[in-house]
Structures are given as C-alpha cells and as structure tokens.
Design an enzyme around this catalytic site. Structure first.
Site, PDB file in Angstrom:
ATOM      1  N   HIS A 261     -19.879  43.410  46.445  1.00 57.77           N
ATOM      2  CA  HIS A 261     -19.290  44.114  47.593  1.00 57.77           C
ATOM      3  C   HIS A 261     -18.569  45.373  47.126  1.00 57.77           C
ATOM      4  O   HIS A 261     -17.918  45.357  46.093  1.00 57.77           O
ATOM      5  CB  HIS A 261     -18.306  43.172  48.291  1.00 57.77           C
ATOM      6  CG  HIS A 261     -17.984  43.592  49.683  1.00 57.77           C
ATOM      7  ND1 HIS A 261     -17.178  44.667  49.958  1.00 57.77           N
ATOM      8  CD2 HIS A 261     -18.371  43.098  50.881  1.00 57.77           C
ATOM      9  CE1 HIS A 261     -17.076  44.808  51.266  1.00 57.77           C
ATOM     10  NE2 HIS A 261     -17.789  43.863  51.860  1.00 57.77           N
TER      11      HIS A 261
ATOM     12  N   GLY B 116      -6.491  49.832  40.249  1.00 58.97           N
ATOM     13  CA  GLY B 116      -7.262  50.744  41.093  1.00 58.97           C
ATOM     14  C   GLY B 116      -6.400  51.354  42.175  1.00 58.97           C
ATOM     15  O   GLY B 116      -5.247  51.719  41.921  1.00 58.97           O
TER      16      GLY B 116
ATOM     17  N   GLY C 268       1.837  57.540  46.719  1.00 53.49           N
ATOM     18  CA  GLY C 268       1.733  57.196  45.302  1.00 53.49           C
ATOM     19  C   GLY C 268       1.160  58.342  44.493  1.00 53.49           C
ATOM     20  O   GLY C 268       0.737  59.360  45.036  1.00 53.49           O
ATOM     21  N   PRO C 269       1.163  58.151  43.160  1.00 56.22           N
ATOM     22  CA  PRO C 269       0.707  59.221  42.269  1.00 56.22           C
ATOM     23  C   PRO C 269      -0.817  59.366  42.286  1.00 56.22           C
ATOM     24  O   PRO C 269      -1.529  58.379  42.467  1.00 56.22           O
ATOM     25  CB  PRO C 269       1.189  58.746  40.889  1.00 56.22           C
ATOM     26  CG  PRO C 269       1.251  57.252  41.007  1.00 56.22           C
ATOM     27  CD  PRO C 269       1.574  56.934  42.441  1.00 56.22           C
TER      28      PRO C 269
ATOM     29  N   PHE D 287      -4.851  57.612  37.844  1.00 59.01           N
ATOM     30  CA  PHE D 287      -5.729  56.445  37.806  1.00 59.01           C
ATOM     31  C   PHE D 287      -5.016  55.260  37.159  1.00 59.01           C
ATOM     32  O   PHE D 287      -4.470  55.382  36.074  1.00 59.01           O
ATOM     33  CB  PHE D 287      -7.012  56.801  37.042  1.00 59.01           C
ATOM     34  CG  PHE D 287      -7.992  55.668  36.964  1.00 59.01           C
ATOM     35  CD1 PHE D 287      -8.524  55.106  38.115  1.00 59.01           C
ATOM     36  CD2 PHE D 287      -8.387  55.159  35.730  1.00 59.01           C
ATOM     37  CE1 PHE D 287      -9.430  54.045  38.042  1.00 59.01           C
ATOM     38  CE2 PHE D 287      -9.298  54.103  35.646  1.00 59.01           C
ATOM     39  CZ  PHE D 287      -9.813  53.554  36.806  1.00 59.01           C
TER      40      PHE D 287
END
Ligand SMILES: [Zn+2]
Length: 622
Positions: free
Chosen positions: A83, A173, A164-165, A168
């Site tokens: 998925h 994630g 948020g920043p 990565f």
C-alpha cells in the site's frame, strides 16, 4: 443536545508485528474518554488501520500519542508493503460524527500537525478539508513519490510541509493529517448466490461506472458486447450515438448526458490526453462518492453489492438502496435486505428513517426510536445479521441512566414529594415544557396530509419537527436541572476553616449558581418555542385537536414561568452585576413576549370553541 463525537482513523505502517501494533493502540486506549473501536492489521499491505472515537479533545490527545509512539517504535527505512505510504503514521484523518462540523475536524488536524511538527520535529502535510492549498486536497497527490521520494519532495519549495521542519526523518517519514467525511461500508443483499448478478448492478451504481456495451440479450447489462474507441468511431456509453472524433463525443456527453467524459475515463485509469483509440468505452454510474463491487459471501450463502459511501450527505444509503431495488427488479432479482458493516452515524440512519416515513406519507418528525425502527425495517438491516442499534449507531441520543425522565409518572411524583430540595420546580418546569412540546408535535402530526394548502403542510411539518426537538431537549433538562442544583449544594458543603478555604468555597458556589442559572434559562427559552409550536400547530391543525394544542401552549407557558422564576431566585446570590442585570432584563422581555403569544393562542382557541358550542346550541354567530 447530542455529545460531540469525532472519529479518528489513523493508518500505521506496520501490519505484521502484533507487539508493536499493541504499543500504539495501548497509547490510544490510555486516554480517558477515548473508545478504541477497531484494529485492522493487514500483513500484505503491512499496515494497520485503527478506528477510535470520543469527544474532540481526548481524540486529539490520543491521536498525538499514537503518532508519537509510532515514530518511536516503527522504522520506515526497512518498511516495504503493498500500500502507498509516506510515514510511520501514514495518514490520520479526523471525521465529524455528531455535534461537530467538518471545520472543527480540520482545526483538530491543524492542531495535531502543529504539535507533531513542534514536539516530534516531523514534517506534516494537511489534506482534504484541512488542506492549505487546492493541490493538496487529494491524498494520492500529497503521498505521490511515497516514503522513498520524500527526501527530494521536501527540497521542493512547492511541497514545503505545512508544519514541522522540511528535513527528512529516515525513521518516521512524514505525517499526513486532515479531515474527511465518514465512510459508510454498506452492503445490499440479493436473493441469489451469483456474484455476477450483484456485479451487474454494482457497476451501474458506482461513480466510476463500467465498460460500455450494446446489443444486450437479457436484462443484464453485461450480456451486451463491449465497445471500444476506434479511429473515426467513438461510441457513446450512454446512448446509441457514434461520434466521429473524441472531441465530438466529449462535447456530446457534456451537453446531452451532463458528464465529463475525460474525468470518467480518468476514474478508470485512462488518460484521454494520451489518445483513447483502442481503449474500452465507458459509461458513468448513478452516484458520486460511491464505490461498489459485487461479491459472494459464503457465511450468508448470498451475493451482495459491497458498497463504500464516502460522503453520505451527498449519496445516501437509502438513495443507493432504492436504485439497487429498481435495478434488481428489472433483472428479475429481489433485494432481500441490506447490511451496515462497522458503524454508522446516527444522522445517516435518521435521514433514512425520515425518507421512508415521507414515502409512506407520514410525518418524518417522530420520536427517535420510531424513526430508527422505520429505517431498520425499511432497509432490511436485520436481514443477514442482527442489527443492534446500541452497538452499530454512533452518536445515538442517550437516554440518561439515572434519569428522572425514565421514571414512571407515579414514581416521579413520589420522588418530587420527598423532603429533598431536588428534583424541584426547575425539573418540573422542564417536564411541563416537554409535555407541551409533545402535544404540539402530536397536533401537527395528526393533521399531516389533511391540510388545505402546501403552506399549511410546511407549517405543520415545522411544528412537528420543533416539537420533537424541544421535547427531547427539555426531557434532558429535567435531569440537568436537578444536577445543576446539586453542584451548588455540594459547593456549600466545602470546608470554611481558613480564609483560603472560604474564598475557594465562595468561588465554587458562584460557579454553581451560574450553572444553576444556565439550565432554567435554557428551559425558559425552549418553552417559549413550545408555545409558538403549539400555536402554529393549532392554527393549521384539526379542529378536534384545538384543546390538545391549548394544553400544550399552557404547559409551555408554565415551563417558561418556572424557568424564569428559577433564574431569578438564583440571580439574587450572584455577585456579578453585569451578568445579573443583563439576564434579568432578558427574562423580563421573554416573559412579555410569551404572555402576548399565549393570550393570542388562548383567544384563538376559545373563539373556535365558542363557535363549535354555538353551533351545537343552534345559535348563529356574527
Ligand atoms: Zn450519448
């Protein structure tokens, strides 16, 4: 009236390790006021869909704790599944169920996103009704590129996260959160074991429709031969026309049948811009926000149309069911009933009940148990499995457990007569109003279908609806009033040894008094509407019901006076002149208006009665 309920349906990128899933669901269940309804792990998709409900604040807190736990125990850098997904908590939608709006849910999503961004330092995207810009509404568009493409996506200014920043995080994630409509999983059962029978109907109902065919040899659409687009010949899926070009066909579908052919093809994964020659032709289904397939259920020994309704306010269960019944009859089949898988919002089932009452020419404004019974019977919801309202319906208006309202009349009279200050005049005022509202609804419902004009019919429907609503509200107030008074009495019993204790006791008593005032004030306002509903019902109702309506109006007035008296007696002890002056003035205005309304109603009713009596006595009236 009904308690606010929000549903939250987060998806976590873990479908195989029960211990990890347990850590996440335990974090949700630990929040007081949250009910964990379902945990559905998928080993193949390697994800788990969790469903929980509760009041907005506890649900928001549980969602945050779940996201935090998932970010700690899951590791996306080693995750593979069937998925699409972008993060440990992949998607976290908030769904309005009862007493909250879509905007409220979008606000919950924004608050979750803000907190996750700040405290967990994860990038967060908003989607659907919470989306910050149109191109982010669609979940698939936000999730495009998935976890593997997230590092690059975050570098693209077009895809800067909403919270948020833009950095990565390899383990967790990104989070996608938003607000969407309730999804109803709804199956329609046939008197057949043949899956193809169900499929033939399902494809004609669902939004994406089906491959177009012509030359049917039976009532089943699928008995025709499939159509394909060819050079110079573009067959219409909805009529016998063959257009010379795709553009001509597209214009025809828009003008004659009212649909966007390119959009229909897109729903069927065909990009018209790439050219359609050689592709199958399509015809649209009847209902937007409707997905449907046919299947065979071995435990029932029946074929079913398995349907997902993604916006029941646009496409309702009853609309789809009636279309399915029509199509089944055309094919020589019978719909034996239908089935709601999982839960259904009260409003959706109530709407179905009202629809079927209207079909019968009856007033749709009847007590809640009658309304739901009509829905269950009309839709055949107990056909293949029992249908337990308490377990299946979300936001079912509660009948309070320790209820004065649940007592017999005799027990209630005994309870009031005992030497305890509550229940007292406040509860009885609310009860009087509730009875007045019930009479107003009765008078309106009795006259349904026997009026002289559509305007009168509308007036009656409105009075019946008002009567039902006010009756339920005032019945709640019978108990609320007793409780409000109890809060004040409890505050009075607080210790008063030290100066601090005395101050705290004083503050609690003041709070208790303001609460004790709010309930009778709401009773008085509701009772004013009761008098109005009774008056309207009388004016358009049957002559034989005039005395019922008059009693209703008088009960409403008694409730209103009682409510106001209970406001005033508590106002004298509240040390907040601005509050007390304002409320006292509003009470005076409401009483003046109510007196005029009651006088008018009584004069009208008495006048009608006098005419009837005079006729009986053989007198002429002027
Ligand atoms: Zn056509």
């Amino acid at each position: 009236m009904s308690q606010p309920i929000v549903e939250c349906v987060p998806n976590f990128s873990e479908g195989r390790d029960p211990a990890k899933i347990r850590l996440i669901t335990d974090a949700i269940a630990a929040v007081p006021g949250v009910r964990l309804l379902d945990v559905d792990p998928g080993p193949d998709t390697h994800r788990t869909v969790v469903t929980f409900v509760g009041a907005p604040e506890p649900v928001l807190e549980a969602a945050f704790r779940a996201v935090r736990t998932a970010s700690q125990v899951l590791d996306m850098s080693v995750h593979h599944g069937a998925h699409p997904r972008m993060g440990a908590t992949d998607v976290c939608p908030f769904v309005p169920v009862a007493g909250v709006t879509m905007d409220d849910c979008a606000e919950l999503a924004r608050r979750l996103g803000e907190r996750v961004g700040r405290e967990l330092e994860l990038p967060v995207y908003l989607y659907e009704h919470a989306a910050s810009r149109p191109e982010r509404r669609n979940l698939a568009a936000v999730r495009k590129g998935e976890y593997e493409g997230l590092a690059d996506k975050l570098k693209d200014p077009q895809w800067a996260p909403d919270y948020g920043p833009a950095r990565f995080n390899a383990r967790a994630g990104a989070l996608i959160t938003g607000a969407r409509e309730f999804l109803i999983a709804y199956n329609v059962t046939l008197n057949s074991r043949d899956k193809a029978h169900a499929t033939d109907i399902a494809f004609s109902l669902r939004e994406r429709g089906r491959v177009a065919r012509r030359g049917q040899t039976s009532a089943f659409y699928s008995s025709g031969r499939e159509l394909r687009y060819a050079e110079g010949c573009f067959p219409c899926g909805s009529c016998a026309l063959d257009a010379p070009t795709f553009e001509a066909l597209e214009a025809h579908c828009q003008e004659v049948h009212g649909y966007d052919l390119s959009r229909l093809l897109r729903l069927n994964e065909i990009d018209a811009a790439q050219g359609v020659v050689g592709q199958k032709a399509y015809m649209p289904g009847l209902f937007p926000h409707c997905k449907a397939i046919g299947w065979y259920v071995d435990s029932y020994k029946r074929a079913q149309l398995s349907i997902n309704l993604t916006n029941y306010r646009v496409t309702s269960m009853e609309a789809v069911l009636e279309a399915a019944r029509r199509m089944a009859a055309e094919r020589g089949l019978v719909v034996t009933g239908s089935e709601i898988v999982g839960l259904v919002p009260f409003q959706a089932l109530a709407a179905a009940g009202r629809f079927y009452l209207r079909q019968q020419g009856k007033s749709p404004f009847v007590p809640v148990p009658d309304l739901l019974e009509t829905a269950v019977f009309s839709m055949g919801l107990a056909d293949v499995a029992p249908f337990d309202l308490e377990k299946k319906v979300l936001g079912l208006p509660a009948r309070p457990a320790r209820a004065l309202a649940a007592m017999t009349c005799a027990d209630l009279a005994d309870e009031v007569s005992r030497a305890t200050p509550a229940p007292g005049g406040g509860s009885i005022a609310a009860l009087a109003g509730a009875m007045g509202a019930a009479l107003a609804s009765m008078v309106a419902n009795l006259a349904q279908g026997r009026t002289r004009s559509p305007q009168e019919e509308d007036t009656l429907l409105e009075a019946a609806e008002q009567g039902q609503r006010l009756k339920d509200q005032l019945l709640q107030a019978v108990d609320q009033d007793a409780d409000a008074f109890n809060a004040y009495l409890e505050a009075r019993r607080l210790p008063q040894g030290s100066a601090e204790e005395r101050a705290a006791r004083q503050a609690s008593m003041q709070e208790g008094l303001k609460l004790a005032v709010a309930v009778p004030w709401a009773t008085a306002q509701a009772c004013f509407e009761v008098i109005r509903a009774a008056d309207r019902a009388m004016a358009s109702g049957n002559p034989a019901s005039i005395t019922d309506a008059l009693v209703g109006a008088q009960m409403g007035f008694a409730g209103l006076r009682g409510g106001i008296w209970n406001v005033l007696i508590n106002l004298k002890d509240i040390d907040d002149p601005a509050f007390t002056d304002d409320l006292a003035a509003r009470c005076a205005r409401l009483l003046t208006e109510a007196r005029a309304l009651l006088e008018g109603a009584v004069a009208y009713g008495d006048g009608k009665l006098a005419v009837m009596l005079d006729r009986k006595l053989g007198k002429e009236t002027p």
